[in-house]
Design a protein around this motif. Sequence first.
Motif, PDB file in Angstrom:
ATOM      1  N   UNK A   1       0.819  -1.210   0.000  1.00 13.64           N
ATOM      2  CA  UNK A   1       0.000   0.000   0.000  1.00 13.64           C
ATOM      3  C   UNK A   1       0.853   1.261   0.000  1.00 13.64           C
ATOM      4  N   UNK A   2       2.066   1.169   0.542  1.00 12.89           N
ATOM      5  CA  UNK A   2       2.949   2.337   0.566  1.00 12.89           C
ATOM      6  C   UNK A   2       3.693   2.519  -0.754  1.00 12.89           C
ATOM      7  N   UNK A   3       4.087   1.409  -1.388  1.00 11.87           N
ATOM      8  CA  UNK A   3       4.984   1.490  -2.545  1.00 11.87           C
ATOM      9  C   UNK A   3       4.444   0.844  -3.810  1.00 11.87           C
ATOM     10  N   UNK A   4       3.288   0.204  -3.738  1.00 13.16           N
ATOM     11  CA  UNK A   4       2.742  -0.474  -4.899  1.00 13.16           C
ATOM     12  C   UNK A   4       3.038  -1.968  -4.840  1.00 13.16           C
ATOM     13  N   UNK A   5       2.144  -2.750  -5.405  1.00  8.15           N
ATOM     14  CA  UNK A   5       2.303  -4.197  -5.378  1.00  8.15           C
ATOM     15  C   UNK A   5       3.408  -4.622  -6.339  1.00  8.15           C
ATOM     16  N   UNK A   6       4.398  -5.390  -5.868  1.00  6.95           N
ATOM     17  CA  UNK A   6       5.501  -5.794  -6.755  1.00  6.95           C
ATOM     18  C   UNK A   6       5.069  -6.867  -7.743  1.00  6.95           C
ATOM     19  N   UNK A   7       5.742  -6.901  -8.889  1.00  9.10           N
ATOM     20  CA  UNK A   7       5.483  -7.966  -9.839  1.00  9.10           C
ATOM     21  C   UNK A   7       6.257  -9.204  -9.416  1.00  9.10           C
TER      22      UNK A   7
END
Length: 232
Positions: free
Chosen positions: A214-220
């Motif tokens: 939620x802070x940095x985006x969901x990683x691939x």
Amino acid sequence: MIKDERWEGVYSFEDSPYLMEILTELRSKETENIKFRKGLVKLGRYMGYEFTRTMDFKKTKVETPLEKTDGVASGDRDHVFIITVLRVAIPLMEGLIKTLEHARVGIVSASRGKAPDFEIEMNYIKVPRIKEEDSLIISDPMIATGSTLLKTITEIKKCGNPKRIVIIGVLAAPEGITAIKEEFPDVEIYVTKIDRELNDKGYILPGLGDAGDRAFGEPINISLLPMMHNLE
């Protein structure tokens, strides 16, 4: 700051309407990444300020333009060491050092495996020398199962014996606090709020979801390294 009677040395900030307002915003699924990160920074700054109430300060004298008077000078605040658990704790640490500006900072990279084992993979530890006079703060927003923090504390203790070991986080589950206090009873824990419980996947309820995503985006889930090597 409220002392939780279920454990020794565990405190929450549920008596602060300001922090409860920030936490409510963080919980909302509508809160986007930038606002979420800023909320973590705000919590870190305020909690760092409140934490200084537990520190020792030195008495001193100061001369105003008119006369001398009593004052205080930094004592423990000059000897702070913050361990940041990547990646989710970065905004929380940013807030902490706004108040604890003399702090030295160490980095730990750790990830928790899936239920039911929740095995911890720790592949990076970079810390300055720990001193006996240090107040060592481990910043980790989510105290869920406690597995990551147990591993972190175990490894950090190999690097020295600080004056205090403190965990500062946003949310905690009772299960995680109990696990930490059983293994390390002298560790102090300060969180914005203690939530109800864990679910079977190890997430705090009601919680706020995966704080790192939620802070940095969901990683691939695929490695970009092969593609990066091919870039010209």
